[in-house]
Design an enzyme around this catalytic site. Structure first.
Site, PDB file in Angstrom:
ATOM      1  N   HIS A  36       0.859  -1.194   0.000  1.00 39.66           N
ATOM      2  CA  HIS A  36       0.000   0.000   0.000  1.00 39.66           C
ATOM      3  C   HIS A  36       0.890   1.238   0.000  1.00 39.66           C
ATOM      4  O   HIS A  36       0.994   1.937  -0.998  1.00 39.66           O
ATOM      5  CB  HIS A  36      -0.937  -0.023   1.221  1.00 39.66           C
TER       6      HIS A  36
ATOM      7  N   HIS B 169      -1.459   1.538   8.146  1.00 43.62           N
ATOM      8  CA  HIS B 169      -2.881   1.700   7.825  1.00 43.62           C
ATOM      9  C   HIS B 169      -3.660   0.407   8.019  1.00 43.62           C
ATOM     10  O   HIS B 169      -4.731   0.248   7.481  1.00 43.62           O
ATOM     11  CB  HIS B 169      -3.025   2.239   6.399  1.00 43.62           C
TER      12      HIS B 169
END
Lengths: 818, 172
Positions: free
Chosen positions: B102, B121
């Site tokens: 990501h 995250h």
């Protein structure tokens, strides 16, 4: 098998690559991206490239990187070009973050070179001799106009039923809502219409507006400077990902506490606990559908403690008792706080009993929301709510109860406050008045089921996946449209006039002529007789605003696929053909109503619509404002920049209800159990509550994701999260295919064992093409025809052992564990 | 709560130096006789990198590795039972990049449920399912390294299934 891309190298955008502003066209947050395009035979180098950084080095965390999903090769001005769509570090919405949806924008573009999204429609299709034949726009639109004109002139415009999107992003936006709106609300006055996700043409937040409060009143930055964040029936880490990561997380790191109201523990709760610590997160896992009782109890407690913002109430809210009485279009009375409290008052013990949570937790929530700090200053609180109550029990009164609490505590219109829906799509609504539709509006699904309507124009809606009572709706819709297909088949070889006669005879006998405008050949599109291909954002220029009213122009960087067009230009084409057919029929007066569509581009539609109401706003000015755009309403243009409004109601004057006094109204309503017909009985007769939930990996009903290998590899079947003990009792193993059924119908999915799922409660992903949760949702709606998708009960049985595709995937917990 | 970003200044300085040397070599070639470029492979050429020996591995104990170079951290795992992409006599040895695909945060291994977890995250990946993302924001599964094990039990990495975060080519 985990999907492997087997890609270990990507082209590098050269320094002179074209750069385009892009607002992600998926969720309401509208993250900023930059689209880089460059000729097929060019490339940059590690040292000379569009990013101006040394790509020969490993980039650090949060650094610039083109993931393979951010790359594709598409057509631009008829040429194959490389495309990279990369999150924009300079956009204040996302600060360089990308969601699992937005980071796949490039690979979800249609490409004949890389083979992506070949499901996209390229040409108009007309049902001919048992197949959909690709044809010209003129041929398809002529048939649409001839049938439509005959029916609405022989009968009335009420025989034309329209389903049309009202959103921004995707293929919506100000251009396309205006095009469709002008056609159906100006040239015609269609009242039998509905919106993409609900069975009538209505607001999802009528009560907030009736109270004077626009549902999008804050700035995302308010999350960063607040004391308490309250989420009601929302799961922002999954569905408004970067509003959560880029605004709520910083808020929590700055000390904000987090209250989640949701029967289910979601990954949002898990993430909040990681960020803020469990002591600063309160999950009120209430009994399904009891949100209103909770908020009435909270308000009662806060009033009794004297924690209300009395100055705000005195200055900004109505003071004279009842202002608006309860009525047929008004499911609750509105007035002063004192007036409303007569109905609202709910004792702590009663609220705890109804909601199934501890009194102490309700008190804690009240303290976190409203108990003044030690120095006497007020706490600031932002409240966000979404489908849990919008598609929940007693929509009007429940949303009113949430807004009541924000008003009573002075938490609207000030920094660090707000009371807003979280949103699904972006917004992009600009249409002529819909007053003729009425309130309550027609329950269109029931009209069609009863045999009403003769023509159905469908614009980017797939009710097969996204309506309630879907099993019955689909049966009837298919039967009625098949009558027309049979009539068209029987008229084979005849003239256009004979074909139109055959269609008109069939619809007069109970059939339904269906025109479907969409970017793919959808499930409801299988019933269509004419299919018209639309394009999406970035295949056209498109304007929308996000959940903090941030307006951007998302620029066209590629050609529409094949011969597809923007919806606004398709609507213009329908209007132009209507005009000529009506004139041919000798009906000049009616034909004249279809003038005014002389648009050659989406910008023309924008200037004809949105710009007329907002003359400061033009494409050139929006382009100059870039990915940070301007927050609506736009109030001026100075020094080369549009002037916007970061937050509504900073002057304490509330206007959304249109009242001249500018005073907000409280909603007077008490808890009344299950509001929608049939819910209480369904609950009593079935074993499981079937929660209707979202997952970050899917965008809406998966219209593009159904053709995305990465997504379908992860969830080859719609997941149904289920408690392990329930599974064991029913002989269900991990990944088994299971069926949910009740008196409304049945649907199917894959059992996903979930520790945090409560016994007797399962959570099924919404809108899946492989299993529509709407099949088992009863037809019950509220007084204003808002559906209660969230409250459905059914029984569950095993259908089959886990198929190989399901056996190959991970069934581990979705919760982060360090 | 948040761990430090992975790439440290020292490593970046080292790479910058080698990139300059590469440019110099190319410039030298240009002045010589006309050269015919070699046909590039469809896949980049990975170094064959020794990660360890089977005898060094203990079931479910992660070993830090670097592949294809020192700036690309990874993990070598023996899972104890056959898993997707598993090498070795028991088809149970796997290796993955630990930079989250990501945003490139450095992930940690949770031996309890055998997942790699990103503190940035909250994405997580299943080491027993070919690095499939269990939940998260990445748009690909975890790059899994192609392993070869020789007669002596030495484990070599020689390829990767997906692009590693933060680079346009897995071999820089």
């Amino acid at each position: 098998m985990a999907y492997k891309r087997q890609i270990d190298r990507l082209p590098i955008p050269p320094a002179d690559a074209k750069v385009h502003n892009v607002t992600c066209h998926y969720c309401i947050v509208g993250c900023g991206y930059k689209a880089y395009t460059w000729p097929r035979n060019k490339q940059g180098t590690t040292t000379e490239n569009a990013f101006g950084i040394d790509l020969g080095e490993q980039q650090p965390a949060d650094g610039t990187w083109i993931a393979p999903s951010m790359y594709n090769m598409v057509q631009q001005d008829g040429q194959d070009v490389h495309l990279a769509v990369v999150p924009d570090h300079d956009c204040v919405v996302n600060s360089g973050l990308a969601s699992i949806r937005g980071a796949r924008m490039a690979e979800n573009r249609p490409s004949r070179v890389t083979g992506t999204q070949q499901q996209r429609l390229s040409d108009p299709l007309v049902w001919r001799n048992g197949v959909w034949q690709p044809t010209t726009w003129n041929d398809a639109l002529d048939l649409v106009a001839r049938v439509t004109a005959r029916i609405v002139t022989e009968g009335s415009e009420d025989d034309l039923v329209v389903s049309m999107f009202d959103h921004g992003g995707s293929a919506g936006g100000y251009e396309n809502t205006w095009g469709t709106g002008k056609l159906y609300f100006d040239s015609m006055k269609i009242k039998n219409c509905r919106i993409h996700n609900r069975p009538a043409y209505n607001s999802e937040v009528h009560s907030s507006r009736d109270m004077g409060v626009d549902e999008l009143n804050y700035s995302y930055s308010d999350y960063e400077i607040t004391d308490t964040i309250v989420m009601v029936g929302a799961n922002p880490l999954e569905t408004q990902t970067n509003a959560f990561l880029n605004h709520m997380v910083p808020g929590m790191l700055n000390g904000a506490r987090f209250i989640m109201v949701d029967p289910r523990r979601s990954v949002t709760v898990n993430a909040c606990e990681e960020v803020a610590g469990t002591e600063n997160v309160l999950h009120l896992a209430i009994k399904p559908g009891t949100d209103m009782a909770l908020f009435n109890t909270l308000l009662t407690y806060i009033v009794d403690q004297g924690w209300t913002d009395d100055a705000f109430i005195a200055n900004s809210t109505f003071q004279g008792g009842e202002a608006v009485g309860e009525g047929s279009g008004q499911p609750a009375g509105l007035g002063s706080l004192d007036f409303a409290m007569q109905d609202i008052r709910t004792a702590l013990s009663e609220g705890a009993e109804i909601c199934g949570v501890a009194e102490a937790d309700i008190v804690k929530a009240a303290e976190w929301i409203a108990k003044p700090k030690d120095d006497g200053s007020r706490r600031k609180c932002v409240t966000g709510y979404e489908k849990g109550i919008i598609w929940g029990n007693d929509n009007y009164r429940t949303i009113g109860a949430v807004v009541n609490l924000s008003l009573a505590t002075g938490n609207i219109g000030r920094e660090g406050t707000g009371c807003c829906r979280m949103g699904g799509h972006q917004e992009g609504y600009y249409r002529p008045s819909d007053a003729h539709v009425g309130r309550p509006a027609t329950y269109v699904d029931q009209l069609l089921i009863r045999g009403g309507g003769k023509i159905h124009h469908v614009w980017a809606c797939d009710h097969y996946k996204t309506t309630l009572n879907a099993a019955q709706f689909k049966r009837v819709h298919k039967r009625r449209s098949d009558m027309v297909k049979d009539a068209m088949d029987a008229a084979a070889g005849g003239s256009r006039e004979q074909l139109v006669d055959a269609i008109v005879s069939a619809v007069n006998a109970g059939g339904l002529f269906v025109v479907d405008v969409d970017i793919i050949h959808s499930q409801i599109g299988q019933n269509a007789h004419v299919v018209l291909p639309a394009c999406e954002a970035n295949e056209m220029n498109l304007t929308s605003m996000n959940g903090e009213r941030r307006l951007r122009l998302s620029e066209r960087y590629m050609d529409p696929f094949g011969n597809s067009k923007p919806d606004c230009l398709i609507a213009a084409g329908v209007a132009q053909h209507m005009e000529s057919v009506l004139r041919e029929m000798g009906n000049d007066a009616y034909a004249d109503q279809f003038k005014g569509y002389d648009w050659s581009s989406e910008e023309d539609a924008f200037m004809d619509g949105y710009n007329q109401g907002n003359p400061e706003v033009t494409y050139d000015r929006l382009r100059a404002m870039g990915n940070n755009g301007v927050q609506e309403p736009v109030t001026g243009f100075e020094n080369g920049a549009l002037i916007g409004t970061p937050r509504l109601y900073t002057d304490g004057v509330f206007t959304r209800h249109g009242r001249e006094d500018g005073k907000a109204l409280f909603l007077a309503a008490g808890w009344r159990g299950w509001q929608a017909p049939g819910k209480a009985q369904e609950e009593a007769n079935h074993e499981f509550w079937i929660n209707n939930v979202r997952a970050n990996i899917f965008w809406q009903n998966q219209f593009l994701d159904q053709d995305n290998d990465f997504v379908q590899d992860r969830f080859p079947y719609p997941f149904i999260e289920m408690n392990g003990d329930d599974m064991a009792r029913l002989g269900i193993s991990t990944g088994d295919l299971i069926e949910i059924s009740n008196g409304n119908g049945a649907t199917q999915g894959m059992a996903y064992p979930t520790d945090t799922a409560k016994p007797g409660q399962v959570a099924m992903v919404f809108g899946s093409p492989a299993g529509s949760q709407g099949n088992v949702v009863n037809p019950g709606v509220n007084e204003l025809v808002l559906p209660d998708y969230k409250h459905t009960w059914g029984n569950i049985r095993k259908l089959a052992d886990a198929p190989p595709q399901a056996k190959a995937i991970s069934f581990k917990s979705k919760e982060y564990t360090a | 709560m948040r761990c430090k970003k992975m790439v440290n200044v020292g490593r970046r300085q080292f790479l910058r130096g080698s990139a300059v040397a590469g440019v110099g070599a190319a410039a030298t070639m240009m002045t010589g006789v006309q050269a015919h470029a070699a046909t590039p492979g469809a896949q980049v050429d990975y170094p064959s990198t020794k990660l360890g020996n089977i005898s060094d591995l203990t079931v479910n104990e992660p070993v830090d590795i670097e592949f294809p170079d020192a700036d690309s951290p990874g993990v070598l795992l023996k899972m104890g039972e056959a898993v997707e992409g598993g090498a070795g006599p028991d088809s149970d040895i796997v290796a993955f990049s630990v930079l989250c695909p990501h945003k490139g945060w450095y992930m940690s291994y949770n031996s309890e449920d055998r997942t790699l977890n990103c503190p940035g995250h909250y994405s997580r990946f299943d080491a027993e399912a070919g690095g499939q993302q269990v939940w998260g924001h990445a748009t690909q599964n975890l790059p899994q390294f192609t392993l070869r094990i020789d007669d002596k039990g030495d484990i070599y990495a020689e390829g990767a299934s997906d692009l590693i975060f933060g680079r346009p080519s897995n071999v820089l």
